[in-house]
Design an enzyme around this catalytic site. Sequence first.
Site, PDB file in Angstrom:
ATOM      1  N   LYS A   1       0.820  -1.219   0.000  1.00  0.00           N
ATOM      2  CA  LYS A   1       0.000   0.000   0.000  1.00  0.00           C
ATOM      3  C   LYS A   1       0.851   1.264   0.000  1.00  0.00           C
ATOM      4  CE  LYS A   1      -4.276  -1.791   1.969  1.00  0.00           C
ATOM      5  NZ  LYS A   1      -5.255  -1.702   3.075  1.00  0.00           N
TER       6      LYS A   1
ATOM      7  N   LYS B   1      -8.631 -11.910  -5.397  1.00  0.00           N
ATOM      8  CA  LYS B   1      -9.637 -12.077  -4.345  1.00  0.00           C
ATOM      9  C   LYS B   1     -10.710 -10.989  -4.405  1.00  0.00           C
ATOM     10  CE  LYS B   1      -8.373  -9.456  -0.329  1.00  0.00           C
ATOM     11  NZ  LYS B   1      -8.571  -9.355   1.079  1.00  0.00           N
TER      12      LYS B   1
ATOM     13  N   LYS C   1     -12.812  -5.153  -1.165  1.00  0.00           N
ATOM     14  CA  LYS C   1     -13.469  -3.845  -1.084  1.00  0.00           C
ATOM     15  C   LYS C   1     -12.703  -2.796  -1.855  1.00  0.00           C
ATOM     16  CE  LYS C   1     -13.600  -4.330   3.455  1.00  0.00           C
ATOM     17  NZ  LYS C   1     -13.925  -4.346   4.883  1.00  0.00           N
TER      18      LYS C   1
HETATM   19  P1  ATP Z   1      -9.701  -5.142   1.198  1.00  0.00           P
HETATM   20  O1  ATP Z   1     -10.383  -6.121   0.311  1.00  0.00           O
HETATM   21  O2  ATP Z   1      -9.992  -3.737   0.851  1.00  0.00           O
HETATM   22  O3  ATP Z   1      -8.253  -5.449   1.390  1.00  0.00           O
HETATM   23  P2  ATP Z   1     -10.946  -6.674   3.026  1.00  0.00           P
HETATM   24  O4  ATP Z   1     -12.161  -6.954   2.222  1.00  0.00           O
HETATM   25  O5  ATP Z   1      -9.827  -7.653   3.096  1.00  0.00           O
HETATM   26  O6  ATP Z   1     -10.380  -5.316   2.599  1.00  0.00           O
HETATM   27  P3  ATP Z   1     -10.895  -6.417   5.922  1.00  0.00           P
HETATM   28  O7  ATP Z   1     -11.704  -5.562   6.804  1.00  0.00           O
HETATM   29  O8  ATP Z   1      -9.453  -6.118   5.804  1.00  0.00           O
HETATM   30  O9  ATP Z   1     -11.524  -6.374   4.476  1.00  0.00           O
HETATM   31  O10 ATP Z   1     -11.083  -7.943   6.322  1.00  0.00           O
HETATM   32  C1  ATP Z   1     -12.101  -8.489   7.108  1.00  0.00           C
HETATM   33  C2  ATP Z   1     -11.956 -10.001   7.117  1.00  0.00           C
HETATM   34  O11 ATP Z   1     -12.422 -10.565   5.877  1.00  0.00           O
HETATM   35  C3  ATP Z   1     -10.510 -10.479   7.287  1.00  0.00           C
HETATM   36  O12 ATP Z   1     -10.464 -11.571   8.198  1.00  0.00           O
HETATM   37  C4  ATP Z   1     -10.126 -10.919   5.889  1.00  0.00           C
HETATM   38  O13 ATP Z   1      -9.115 -11.884   5.888  1.00  0.00           O
HETATM   39  C5  ATP Z   1     -11.447 -11.482   5.343  1.00  0.00           C
HETATM   40  N1  ATP Z   1     -11.511 -11.433   3.874  1.00  0.00           N
HETATM   41  C6  ATP Z   1     -11.369 -10.332   3.093  1.00  0.00           C
HETATM   42  N2  ATP Z   1     -11.504 -10.634   1.781  1.00  0.00           N
HETATM   43  C7  ATP Z   1     -11.749 -11.966   1.716  1.00  0.00           C
HETATM   44  C8  ATP Z   1     -12.001 -12.904   0.628  1.00  0.00           C
HETATM   45  N3  ATP Z   1     -12.040 -12.501  -0.644  1.00  0.00           N
HETATM   46  N4  ATP Z   1     -12.200 -14.186   0.942  1.00  0.00           N
HETATM   47  C9  ATP Z   1     -12.191 -14.609   2.221  1.00  0.00           C
HETATM   48  N5  ATP Z   1     -11.969 -13.807   3.287  1.00  0.00           N
HETATM   49  C10 ATP Z   1     -11.750 -12.494   3.056  1.00  0.00           C
END
Ligand code: ATP
Length: 325
Positions: free
Chosen positions: A110, A191, A194
């Site tokens: 980042k 993946k 967000k």
């Molecule tokens: P960003 O996608 O912007 O990096 P994020 O979606 O990972 O953010 P976080 O708030 O960082 O959101 O994560 C919340 C939880 O969701 C964490 O435990 C993370 O590992 C899990 N997570 C995020 N994306 C995925 C995914 N595509 N599949 C499974 N678990 C996920």
Amino acid sequence: MRVLSGIQPTGHVHLGNYLGAVRGWVEDQHHHDSFFTVVDLHAITIDQNPAELTKAVLELYATLLGSGLDPEVSTIFVQSQLDEHPALAWLLECTATYGELHRMTQFKDKGKGSESVRAGLFTYPVLMAADILLYQADRVPVGEDQKQHLELTRDLAMRFNHRFGRTFVVPEPAIPKVAARVMDLQAPERKMSKSQATPLGILYVTDKPEEIKKKISRAVTDTEARAVYDPEKRPGISNLLEIFSAVSGADPAELAERYNSYGTLKSDLTAALVAELEPVRLRTEEYLADRGELVRIMRKGAEKARIVAGETLTKAKEAMGFIVA
Ligand code: ATP
Ligand code: LTN
């Protein structure tokens, strides 16, 4: 056993967050002493508009309750409502080294070496360590991407205990077996995320049935005649099978054998997702409709959390030689 996990208010909760994290937390709360936190102090490491931050925190908190986290069963709180988090983070920052924070891959990704990157983005993993250590958590359910931060948390806890006497429980990460990595529906090689959302590739838990139908029916698959579960060679269809497996409990390879048409697979998957997510959406809307009540539940959560966090902070300060007021 005590469990703690956190989620950032940086956008709507998507299917990856739900299947990979939140749904497991709902299960955990019935078996363990559980703490879940909306980590809003982490959300300001990148530019954040105040009105959007407020909205995102309310929405995320409502979605957690709508997903089935029960404030009577677990402690669900907003990080910034407890000053103990930044206070412990400072103590830990003074035990962490520049070198070890510099090795964090999320910072490298980042920050990209830019001079204007925020100092908070650099020290963010120490704040995460404070989130965990304040509650003496034994287990931290997180996605694969957080493993390195958990390693740092363990190192900081062990170092502190060694230097100042036993103060913190050294936590273990818990990575889910299913849906640890839900992929983007339009770009299944990366993946669902967000921060990198494509409009049709990301499915939100608060999407209406018609939106779920549209996104699943347009999900990228391949031109083969039959469904086969092979994440390497057939990422699109394998992602759908994995999602289907997570919501139905059936094995993905078995599901592949059951369907000889992608169309029927997609419509059955849509029905299964709607059955799982529609109650979540409706409950979330109910919580959001009464902001006063939502804020009252938040404050009660913060009060419960403060009992544990305050005790640990005092213990850590005394161990370091501070005279506690
Ligand atoms: P960003 O996608 O912007 O990096 P994020 O979606 O990972 O953010 P976080 O708030 O960082 O959101 O994560 C919340 C939880 O969701 C964490 O435990 C993370 O590992 C899990 N997570 C995020 N994306 C995925 C995914 N595509 N599949 C499974 N678990 C996920
Ligand atoms: N860094 C995590 C969010 C997070 C967290 C935590 C997770 C902050 N504090 C404490 C578990 C425990 C992320 O980006 N998903």
